[in-house]
Every structure is written in C-alpha cells, then in structure tokens.
Design a protein around this motif. Structure first.
Motif, PDB file in Angstrom:
ATOM      1  N   UNK A  21      47.644  47.790  30.501  1.00  0.00           N
ATOM      2  CA  UNK A  21      46.317  48.099  31.029  1.00  0.00           C
ATOM      3  C   UNK A  21      46.121  47.527  32.431  1.00  0.00           C
ATOM      4  N   UNK A  22      45.473  48.308  33.287  1.00  0.00           N
ATOM      5  CA  UNK A  22      45.031  47.801  34.572  1.00  0.00           C
ATOM      6  C   UNK A  22      43.721  47.046  34.372  1.00  0.00           C
ATOM      7  N   UNK A  23      43.403  46.172  35.313  1.00  0.00           N
ATOM      8  CA  UNK A  23      42.141  45.444  35.248  1.00  0.00           C
ATOM      9  C   UNK A  23      40.968  46.422  35.335  1.00  0.00           C
ATOM     10  N   UNK A  24      39.941  46.157  34.559  1.00  0.00           N
ATOM     11  CA  UNK A  24      38.798  47.068  34.509  1.00  0.00           C
ATOM     12  C   UNK A  24      37.943  47.015  35.771  1.00  0.00           C
ATOM     13  N   UNK A  25      38.153  45.996  36.624  1.00  0.00           N
ATOM     14  CA  UNK A  25      37.340  45.914  37.845  1.00  0.00           C
ATOM     15  C   UNK A  25      38.069  46.459  39.070  1.00  0.00           C
ATOM     16  N   UNK A  26      39.153  47.215  38.831  1.00  0.00           N
ATOM     17  CA  UNK A  26      39.848  47.972  39.885  1.00  0.00           C
ATOM     18  C   UNK A  26      40.767  47.139  40.774  1.00  0.00           C
ATOM     19  N   UNK A  27      41.022  45.884  40.441  1.00  0.00           N
ATOM     20  CA  UNK A  27      41.995  45.089  41.183  1.00  0.00           C
ATOM     21  C   UNK A  27      42.982  44.500  40.181  1.00  0.00           C
ATOM     22  N   UNK A  28      44.247  44.891  40.295  1.00  0.00           N
ATOM     23  CA  UNK A  28      45.290  44.400  39.402  1.00  0.00           C
ATOM     24  C   UNK A  28      46.379  43.741  40.230  1.00  0.00           C
ATOM     25  N   UNK A  29      46.796  42.548  39.822  1.00  0.00           N
ATOM     26  CA  UNK A  29      47.801  41.779  40.564  1.00  0.00           C
ATOM     27  C   UNK A  29      49.047  41.595  39.696  1.00  0.00           C
ATOM     28  N   UNK A  30      50.198  41.971  40.226  1.00  0.00           N
ATOM     29  CA  UNK A  30      51.476  41.749  39.564  1.00  0.00           C
ATOM     30  C   UNK A  30      52.099  40.485  40.147  1.00  0.00           C
ATOM     31  N   UNK A 362      51.393  43.428  44.337  1.00  0.00           N
ATOM     32  CA  UNK A 362      52.300  42.442  43.774  1.00  0.00           C
ATOM     33  C   UNK A 362      52.466  41.288  44.758  1.00  0.00           C
ATOM     34  N   UNK A 363      52.669  40.109  44.208  1.00  0.00           N
ATOM     35  CA  UNK A 363      52.779  38.935  45.065  1.00  0.00           C
ATOM     36  C   UNK A 363      53.476  37.810  44.328  1.00  0.00           C
ATOM     37  N   UNK A 364      54.027  36.867  45.083  1.00  0.00           N
ATOM     38  CA  UNK A 364      54.429  35.587  44.504  1.00  0.00           C
ATOM     39  C   UNK A 364      53.760  34.447  45.270  1.00  0.00           C
ATOM     40  N   UNK A 365      52.670  34.766  45.970  1.00  0.00           N
ATOM     41  CA  UNK A 365      51.944  33.778  46.751  1.00  0.00           C
ATOM     42  C   UNK A 365      50.714  33.285  45.989  1.00  0.00           C
ATOM     43  N   UNK A 366      50.507  31.969  45.902  1.00  0.00           N
ATOM     44  CA  UNK A 366      49.301  31.454  45.234  1.00  0.00           C
ATOM     45  C   UNK A 366      48.019  31.812  45.976  1.00  0.00           C
ATOM     46  N   UNK A 367      48.123  32.114  47.278  1.00  0.00           N
ATOM     47  CA  UNK A 367      46.925  32.424  48.056  1.00  0.00           C
ATOM     48  C   UNK A 367      46.383  33.819  47.760  1.00  0.00           C
ATOM     49  N   UNK A 368      47.139  34.619  47.020  1.00  0.00           N
ATOM     50  CA  UNK A 368      46.683  35.955  46.655  1.00  0.00           C
ATOM     51  C   UNK A 368      46.352  36.049  45.167  1.00  0.00           C
ATOM     52  N   UNK A 369      46.109  34.893  44.562  1.00  0.00           N
ATOM     53  CA  UNK A 369      45.698  34.818  43.157  1.00  0.00           C
ATOM     54  C   UNK A 369      44.393  34.034  43.109  1.00  0.00           C
TER      55      UNK A 369
END
Length: 599
Positions: A21-30, A362-369
């Motif tokens: 499932x994608x996030x229901x608020x339209x922003x999904x982070x891998x 997608x990211x592996x940066x903590x600043x994008x979480x």
C-alpha cells in the motif's frame, strides 16, 4: 483516480513484492541501502505507465515481469468511463457489478516478450460474474476459455460491445494518472542539448533530456519555433517565454522554500563550430540561470537551486501534459544531490503539493525522513539468502520492526538527533534511560497516566554501557539526575557500579536515585503479551514463550517504540484499552519514577 497499492513480479531483483500500500496522504518514502531495489520499484512503476521494458529489467532466469496497480475510484465515475466506450452493457450487469464493486480497480501489465506489455483488469472475474448474474452470459467457463473474449459467450448476438478484460483495462488505464520519473541525470536542466536530441520523441540516454523537454512543455513553446531564420522573431519568442516562467518560478520558490534572489531561466539556439567536425553547423540549445546579478550555466549554480528549478519544471510540465488526470511523481534519490538543508526544504515542498501530486521517492538520507510520519515508509531490503540471487523484499510501515538495522539506518540516525535536540539538559528533573526505545516508551507511559511531560526530562543513553559515563558527566556539570534501568543482568551490574562509585556503596541512597524495573528484562515487558502484540508488534506472538523484550532483539525496536508513542499521543491508545495487568505495571513504574530524587 488515486493510486493506492502496487504489486511487482519478476522485475530485476524483485521476484514478488506482494500487494504493497502507498501512504494515504499521497507521500510514500522507500528507505533502504544501496542495491536493495528501491530504484527498481520506481522503474517498474514507470514501466507500468510507459508499457516498455529493456533487457536490463529481466531476471536472470528469463522470467518476464508484471506490474499491477490498484486505483481508487467511485462506481459512478467507473461506469461513465466504460459506458462511453461500451454503451451496450445492459443495466442489469451494472447493477450486479455495483453489488460487488469495492471502490478499487486493479490493473496489471504483463509482458509476454521484451518490449511492450499488454494490460488486463484483475477484476475480470467480477465482471464476468456480474454479466452471468444479469443473464447476459450463460456459461462463465466459456467466457474464461476464449482468451477472455467475454462477448463470444454472449447468448444474444446483438450485444456485441461487452468488453474483454483487456479492453476494460485499457478504458480505465486511459484515465489513470501520468507516471513521471525524476532523476538527476535526465531531469536536471543541462548546460546545453543538441536540437536533434531535444526533438526526439523518446529519451535516448542524453543528459538533461527530460529537464529540457520539461522546460519547453512548461512554457508551451514548440521547439520548431527556435529554427525560424529571423533572429529578431526568435529572440522575442524566447524572451517572452523566459520572462513569464521566471516570474512563476520565483513565486513558487518564495512560497515553498523562502526568500532568494530573482532567479530566472534563459536559453538560446546556437550552432556548433568546427571544433567537433561531426556536429559542425548543427543547432543546439544553450541554457543559463540568471539571479539578477550574473548569468551562469545551470551546472555552475548550487545543486539546491538547480535541483529545485528542475523539480519545478517537472511539476509544471506534468500538469501541462496530463490536465485533470493527475501525476504520480517518482523521485529517485533526491538526497544524492542536495545538502541537508535543501533536503529539509524538499520535505516542506512535498507537504505543500501532496494534495495535487502523488509522490513516491526513495532515499537513504535521514534528512528526507520525518519521525512523525513513519506511516509513509516502505522499507526495502534484500532477503537473507547469500549471494547475488537474494530477492528484494518490501516491509510495510506497520512491520518496520522486522526490518534490518542497515535498512532502518536513516530512521535510527534521525531518532538520535531528534532525541538530542529535544532534550537540552536541565538543572533538575533529569531521568537517564538506557536507550532511545526506552525514551519513547516512557514518554508514552507518562502520557497514558495523564502526566505533563514538562514535569520530567527523559534522557536516553546510547546503550546501557554509556549510562555510567553520562552519570559522571552530570556529576561534573553539577546537574541533578536519577536513573531508570531494566531488570536484567547487565543493568544490575550498572546499578552495582553506580552504587559503588557515586552513592558510597549505600543501598538505600542508591535506590533513591536508581530504579530497577522489577520483573522487566526490557521496558517492553511492562506490557502483557497480548497488549504488546496488539499495540506494538502488530503481529501474532502469543504462542512465543519468550518475553516481549526477547522477541524485539534483532528487530527495529526503537521504531516500534516510536510508533507506539505516536499512537498514544494521538489518542489512538488509551490506558483503559490495556489489560489490567499492563495498566497496573505502568502506574507502578510511573509512581516509582515520581519519587526518585532528581533535584
């Protein structure tokens, strides 16, 4: 239509993701480490839309991929789409279909060979059953046995417009959002691009192709107009287009990011000189970014300015191309070209545009979480098989506790910095804990008991081995503190060390400042197994004879604790919802902490 879920099979390192499932608020982070398969997920979703795959997308066993997407749409809208294409579907069939339609349409693209893939509706059986129930067809098996040609099973040969599963899917697919991939190499505005490459209908791997195409789509300029022989006319066309775009971009930047010089874009058509014989005399387009003081090539600007400029072009171009269909914007590793502040600015932009654009990045940066929106995360990692054959697996937001420590590194990094800047040391009221997961549980317990967090100051050490060091630092600084420890062997050793080195080997004095949580090998054991399963683990561990604290070892226990705290603070979990044994233990722990000497 809104994209709500996906399933990818046999695509690069992915064998089968199952439905995610994608996030229901339209922003999904891998999130995940390099080579985990994050980019493959974005590429697979893009292939669903473009229909194309390449040899690089195939698995080593030669199996061909399929990508399915689930879309949310009302029955009336769906009926209007299909009726427009297939007007002869009887009203009885629609009545039957409405009874079983759950608001979701699943479309799958399957490839039978390299190249372009066909598309099918996964609700085929639902459609056939509806036709059968309405009396339109008499033999459901016949409908399935004729290559999905439902119309061949229709008794009344005057009804010729009953759609096949593929036709049904294509009619729905025509209304689905546009999928656009934003990646640095192709999507960032280049310094220059040959006119022949820009005029091509498809990207042939030229740097900046998508960025340049986005610019011309945004300003609505047909690139053929650049070839007019009258230079004055060409300059007027370019000047007018550049001026309006610059005004729009400056407004976007100021609203989403903040004040900046008046940045604008300029471009011109030029011709290669003889320094490259194969291109001599051939036209190319050159780009500059002007900040009101100097005009520089895009690559001469900061990465933040260049990235946000190109990102804005992508947003505007997608809207210009797709109109009301909407856009699913796939963003591959924005952190690789942005510094920490720019990444934080990007998160703010996502918040501002998520109602208009669906974002998957997608990211592996903590600043994008963002720790307050962990429900947006999908953790991507390789299975535990050895060697190159390990498959990509996806762990949804409710199961993040089962993800590996390497996969969760961005979240752990953010947790550490989050705890550090929230917990500026005070003169009194400090309670030192063993680790960050305890910090989240104690904040949650404090809240459950109706206590104000302002009355206490929890400080997590980074592991119990650092507790004594932190206590000695507090002593040196002249700060008051108490300590709360688990009731396992290592914590009891810490208690003994503190009693001997700080409290003069006085047991009564030590216990006024140090509290061992009786019967808890970890703070997780304060909850009964049923409560822990229901409110923390989100999976069945009731038959597991181990304590909760044993079960979480090797899992992302800090993430589980953080999610529990968020749910408590949001009011989703009340103390009364817990079993009496959990309630009693939590009250006892809070009461014991309240009598500790911290002043």
């Amino acid at each position: 239509m809104r994209l709500t879920a996906f399933r990818i099979q046999n695509f690069r390192s992915i064998r089968d993701t199952g439905w995610c499932n994608f996030s229901s608020d339209n922003v999904t982070c891998l999130i995940g480490q390099n080579e985990s398969g994050k980019s493959s997920i974005l590429e697979a979703l893009l292939s669903f839309d473009t229909r194309h795959i390449t040899p690089d997308d195939l698995r080593s066993d030669g199996s061909l991929p399929s990508v399915a997407c689930c879309f949310l749409e009302t029955f009336d809208f769906l009926k209007a789409i299909i009726t427009d294409k297939f007007a002869d579907i009887p009203i009885e069939a629609w009545s039957e279909f409405k009874k079983v339609y759950n608001g979701r349409i699943n479309i799958e693209r399957r490839w039978l060979s390299e190249g372009e893939g066909g598309i099918l509706i996964l609700e085929e059986e639902v459609l056939v059953n509806a036709l059968f129930a309405a009396g339109v067809i008499s033999d459901k098996d016949a409908a399935f046995s004729t290559s999905n040609e439902v119309k061949e099973a229709v008794e009344d040969k005057d009804i010729l417009q009953i759609p096949t599963a593929s036709q049904f899917a294509e009619a729905i697919f025509a209304q689905t959002p546009d999928f656009a991939l934003f990646e640095d190499f192709s999507s960032l505005l280049p310094n220059m691009i040959d006119y022949s490459d820009l005029a091509a209908s498809e990207d042939s791997g030229v740097e900046g192709y998508a960025g340049a195409k986005n610019l011309f789509a945004t300003i609505g300029l047909d690139i053929d107009k650049l070839l007019v022989s009258d230079r004055r006319i060409r300059e007027n066309v370019i000047s007018g287009s550049s001026r309006q775009f610059s005004v729009d971009f400056q407004e976007f930047w100021q609203q989403k990011i903040g004040s900046v010089n008046k940045i604008g874009v300029e471009f011109d058509l030029k011709h290669h000189d003889a320094s490259v014989p194969s291109k001599a005399g051939k036209p190319f387009v050159e780009f500059w970014v002007n900040d009101g003081q100097e005009k520089l090539y895009p690559k001469q600007r900061s990465k933040g300015v260049r990235w946000f400029l190109s990102f804005y072009l992508q947003l505007k171009a997608s809207k210009a191309r797709q109109g009301e269909r909407g856009t699913v914007l796939l963003i591959d590793e924005p952190g690789s070209s942005l510094h920490a502040k720019a990444q934080e600015d990007l998160l703010k932009v996502f918040e501002d545009i998520k109602d208009k654009v669906q974002i998957v990045y997608c990211t592996h940066s903590p600043h994008l979480v963002n720790l307050s929106t962990l429900y947006r995360l999908l953790a991507v990692q390789r299975s535990e098989k050895n060697g190159s054959e390990s498959d990509t697996i996806i762990i949804n937001a409710h199961k993040l506790g089962s993800a590996s420590a390497d996969t969760m590194l961005p979240v752990y990094s953010l947790m550490g910095s989050d705890a550090s800047y929230q917990n500026i040391v005070r003169k009194t009221g400090n309670v030192i804990l063993e680790e960050v997961s305890a910090y989240y549980y104690f904040r949650a317990f404090w809240h459950l008991c109706g206590k104000s967090i302002d009355t206490i100051h929890f400080l997590p050490a980074t592991g119990n081995s650092n507790v004594c060091l932190l206590c000695n630092l507090f002593l040196g600084w002249g700060l008051h503190f108490a300590v709360v420890l688990d009731d396992d062997a290592s914590s009891r050793r810490i208690f003994s060390d503190l009693k001997k080195t700080i409290y003069g080997d006085d047991d009564d004095l030590s216990r006024q400042h140090v509290y061992l949580i009786d019967g808890c090998l970890g703070i997780e054991d304060a909850l009964t197994k049923n409560d822990f399963r229901k409110f923390v683990a989100d999976e069945d561990i009731s038959e597991n004879a181990e304590a909760n604290s044993k079960w979480v070892k090797g899992k992302a226990k800090a993430v589980l604790a953080l999610q529990f705290m968020h749910n408590v603070e949001a009011g989703h979990i009340q103390l009364a919802a817990l079993e009496p044994k959990s309630q009693s233990k939590i009250r006892d722990i809070i009461a014991a902490i309240e009598v500790l000497k911290t002043d």
